[in-house]
Design an enzyme around this catalytic site. Structure first.
Site, mmCIF file in Angstrom:
data_model
loop_
_atom_site.group_PDB
_atom_site.id
_atom_site.type_symbol
_atom_site.label_atom_id
_atom_site.label_comp_id
_atom_site.label_asym_id
_atom_site.label_seq_id
_atom_site.Cartn_x
_atom_site.Cartn_y
_atom_site.Cartn_z
ATOM 1 N N ASP A 286 0.864 -1.181 0.000
ATOM 2 C CA ASP A 286 0.000 0.000 0.000
ATOM 3 C C ASP A 286 0.901 1.232 0.000
ATOM 4 O OD1 ASP A 286 -1.710 2.121 0.424
ATOM 5 O OD2 ASP A 286 -2.881 1.123 1.977
ATOM 6 N N HIS B 285 -5.770 12.604 13.673
ATOM 7 C CA HIS B 285 -6.836 12.424 12.676
ATOM 8 C C HIS B 285 -7.964 11.515 13.178
ATOM 9 C CE1 HIS B 285 -4.458 14.472 9.731
ATOM 10 N NE2 HIS B 285 -3.520 13.547 9.694
ATOM 11 N N ASP C 242 1.566 19.743 12.866
ATOM 12 C CA ASP C 242 1.634 18.758 11.791
ATOM 13 C C ASP C 242 1.151 19.409 10.494
ATOM 14 O OD1 ASP C 242 1.611 15.431 11.606
ATOM 15 O OD2 ASP C 242 0.342 16.409 10.115
ATOM 16 N N HIS D 119 -0.750 18.171 8.241
ATOM 17 C CA HIS D 119 -2.135 17.809 7.920
ATOM 18 C C HIS D 119 -3.065 18.344 9.003
ATOM 19 C CE1 HIS D 119 0.377 14.626 6.026
ATOM 20 N NE2 HIS D 119 -0.464 14.800 5.014
ATOM 21 N N ASP E 207 6.208 16.540 9.671
ATOM 22 C CA ASP E 207 6.070 16.539 8.219
ATOM 23 C C ASP E 207 5.929 17.964 7.696
ATOM 24 O OD1 ASP E 207 3.631 16.745 9.472
ATOM 25 O OD2 ASP E 207 2.677 15.092 8.408
ATOM 26 N N TYR F 185 7.932 12.089 7.969
ATOM 27 C CA TYR F 185 8.176 10.926 7.120
ATOM 28 C C TYR F 185 9.496 10.987 6.375
ATOM 29 C CZ TYR F 185 3.353 10.702 8.428
ATOM 30 O OH TYR F 185 2.202 10.693 9.195
#
Length: 731
Positions: free
Chosen positions: A84, A199, A236, A238, A329, A369
């Site tokens: 994935d 999240h 972050d 996101h 990130d 990441y």
């Protein structure tokens, strides 16, 4: 469990009756904390001091409060079991590489180590539904195919037979840290955990996140410790839509998030991630979204948002605890963020948060990441929590147009809810300059188009960063009467030097009031201390002089001849500043509370906010975030001189706050010059230079008067072309 630094240590559960029962726990590092067991009623006074690992005795002697670190290899057991590409970037190496870097830099050894534990299902239920917890619990016995089928019901998630215990441990580790900070066992700390959490929602896993670690911690802090105001800072890249959803109706939690948005084209592609979504019902104004509508945001953009959005709101909110959803990130080189913030930027962000909530800050790992960048960002964040000076901030100090649009929009959306933002009358703006115009929305975990910098080049940049500045201690050039004070042990008491004939003559021209012997003795101590700061023998210092205006002039000239290329002087009160120093291109003078200055007399390097009202708490705090810090970050001084006149007018708390925050733009190189040897203030400032947290919260918010707010706004507008971080809008 295994791994470097791991071993078996006893841990005690303190029961309400005062008895102990002995168990054991595997934890990394050389020390552990005796903390209450989940579900038990503890007696907080019975919690013993934390045991120190190697290096902690030295760290404690240097002054800062203890910093905790939680890491457990059990959280590395979860890994992707099928192909994935979207989820492949969230692997156990994120923790192992980061922890190895902390050990290599000697930072892990300086921390108090807390053991991780698994959260109870009751604790998970603070945020998540029993039905969802049961679903995740069931993954322990599923086959790989069943795990994959379940993951497909959610967005960007994978499961593993160890997901449930690892996710429980991520929550439990976060709660251990919060408990240690709120009971005073440590001052602050960081939890290296995975899976991440911000999240995840009440009934759903999302974006690599299973249980919402930080949201559960905030609820835990309110319910178990009785907190009424918790600040969550989510840096972050996101949007933490899960955390936002938990608290969107809750005025006891101020949630701040910046995130890559690109007008809803970047994951999670939600309308509720935009700047005008501010919370609901009683929670209106307590959700703060800063959408990044372009990639490539740099250090100046991040720091500007903190200065002009987060810090004013946080000071007004006056939190009792700061929780950081620390996703890296948003750092340079990360394939998710495509941003350009370098690792030292996160040290500065941490420094700006530490004066809040008496320094009670818990950083909890979220995303990140690019392994090298992630590890370096964590190192610099932890280094700042330990009280070390931050490295100089690199890059152009001018925020970009797109970030200014975001700042302007957020401030306009929140001005109705926060007094600290009402002095600006600029409305929201949305211009075509921020639209992507390229169609396809990037996916979480996918390699983004446009990432052109090769990993090798980036790694070279990260590893060629200068080493952390040494914690060289501070010096004191004050009267002998300070011997009774509680001062940092490593503090250097300056004996002074013989003043040269030229220096004595300069002094006599500047000051004829004080006795010659007293004045020259103080001058000798001041010059000796300043020389040690300029040559790197000490990082910062405090000096007392019977004639502070004359001492300021001597110190400024000594700074210039001693090698400082850019010298920032923040003078508080009515002080006589020689004419030749006001327009010296290498000196920037910020005079707060001095004589009123006409607009015609204003210059690029001499900025005055005059009148006694300028030092009143509300006015000063507005000036600090809107004027003083943005100018300092734009100027990038080699040395900061803070001068407190005899009629200073600032509260001691405000002087401490100024001292703490101005260490950022100057990497800690600072001299404080006082005329009145106020012994409690000398003691407080010495500890502030050493990195100790403020002794209290900032207290009830006081607004600047309309007159003073207008004066500050005018000054910022007049000087924003000279000092670009003063900008808060594109108009």
């Amino acid at each position: 469990m295994g791994g470097p630094g791991h071993g078996e240590f006893p841990i005690f559960e303190f029961l309400s009756e005062g008895r102990t029962s002995e168990g054991s726990v595997c934890c990394g590092g050389a020390g552990f904390a005796c903390l209450p067991s989940p579900g038990r009623t503890e007696v907080r006074s019975r919690i013993p001091p934390l045991l120190a690992g190697p290096g902690m005795a030295e760290n404690r002697r240097s002054g800062p409060q203890a910093t905790a670190l939680i890491y457990d290899e059990d959280m590395t057991r979860v890994r992707l079991l099928w192909d994935d590409p979207e989820c492949a970037i969230e692997g156990p190496e994120r923790l192992t590489a980061t922890y190895a870097r902390l050990c290599h830099r000697g930072l892990a050894q300086r921390c108090v180590r807390l053991p991780a534990r698994e959260a109870t299902e009751e604790e998970l239920g603070l945020v998540h539904s029993p039905e969802y917890v049961a679903v995740v619990k069931g993954t322990q016995t599923m086959s790989t195919e069943e795990l994959r089928t379940l993951a497909q019901q959610y967005d960007a998630v994978y499961f593993h037979p160890s997901t449930f215990p690892c996710a429980r441990m991520a929550v439990g580790a976060t709660l251990q840290l919060v408990d240690a900070v709120l009971t005073g066992a440590v001052g602050n700390g960081m939890a290296l955990v995975r899976p991440p959490g911000h999240h995840s929602q009440r009934d759903a896993a999302n974006g690599f996140c299973v249980f919402n670690n930080v949201a559960i911690a905030a609820e835990h802090a309110k319910r178990r410790h009785g907190l009424q105001r918790v600040l969550i800072v989510d840096w972050d890249i996101h949007h933490g839509q899960g955390t936002q959803g938990v608290f969107e109706n809750d005025p006891s939690v101020l949630y701040f998030s910046w995130h890559r948005y690109e007008h809803q084209s970047f994951w999670p592609r939600l309308r509720e991630s935009d700047y005008d979504v501010v919370g609901q019902g009683p929670g209106r104004g307590f959700t703060v979204n800063v959408p990044w509508n372009k990639v490539g945001m740099k250090n100046a953009d991040y720091v500007s948002v903190f200065l002009h959005v987060l810090l004013p709101l946080a000071i007004e909110f006056d939190p009792e605890l700061v929780l950081v959803s620390a996703g890296f990130d948003s750092g340079i080189g990360d394939p998710e963020g495509q941003m350009q913030a370098t690792p030292e930027c996160f040290a500065h962000l941490t420094l700006l948060l530490l004066p809040l909530a008496r320094g009670r800050l818990c950083a909890v790992l979220e995303g990140g990441y690019h392994l090298q960048c992630l590890a370096e960002c964590v190192c610099l964040t932890l280094q700042t929590l330990l009280g070390d000076p931050v490295p100089a901030l690199s890059g152009d100090p001018a925020p970009c147009l797109s970030s200014l649009e975001s700042i302007q929009n957020v401030r306009a959306a929140h001005a109705p809810h926060w007094a600290s933002l009402r002095h600006e009358d600029t409305g929201p703006i949305l211009t075509p300059s921020t639209w992507c115009g390229d169609g396809g929305p990037p996916l979480l975990g996918a390699q983004s188009v446009g990432t052109t910098e090769r990993r090798g080049t980036l790694l070279d940049k990260l590893l060629s960063c200068p080493p952390p500045p040494p914690h060289t201690g501070i010096g004191l050039a004050v009267p002998d009467s300070t011997s009774s004070l509680n001062l940092p042990p490593a503090l250097l008491q300056e004996e002074g030097v013989i003043v040269s004939k030229e220096e004595a003559e300069m002094w006599s021209r500047l000051d004829s009031a004080s006795t010659q012997d007293q004045a020259l003795a103080a001058l000798g101590k001041l010059l000796a201390l300043l020389d040690k700061i300029l040559t790197g023998q000490v990082r910062a210092g405090i000096a007392v002089s019977p004639a502070v205006s004359a001492a300021m002039a001597v110190a400024l000239r000594k700074g210039l001849t001693g090698g400082a290329q850019r010298l920032l002087c923040v003078a508080v009160g009515e002080l006589d500043i020689p004419e030749d120093l006001r327009d010296n291109g290498r000196i920037l003078l910020l005079n707060i509370g001095g004589k009123e200055q006409s607009e015609a007399a204003a210059s690029r390097t001499h900025i005055c906010l005059g009148g006694h009202e300028a030092t009143e708490p509300g006015t000063f705090l507005l000036a600090l975030t809107s004027l003083i810090l943005p100018v300092a970050y734009s100027f990038r001084p080699d040395l900061v001189l803070i001068v407190l006149g005899p009629d200073c007018g600032l509260r001691n708390l405000d002087v401490e706050l100024l001292t703490r925050l101005l260490q950022g733009p100057v990497a800690g190189q600072m001299l404080l010059l006082l005329q009145n040897p106020d012994l409690p203030l000398v003691e407080a400032l010495a500890w502030a230079l050493e990195g100790r947290a403020l002794p209290s919260t900032l207290g009830p918010f006081l607004s600047a008067s309309p007159k003073q707010a207008l004066a500050i706004t005018r000054l910022c507008r007049q000087r924003r072309l000279d000092w670009p971080m003063l900008q808060v809008s594109v108009t």
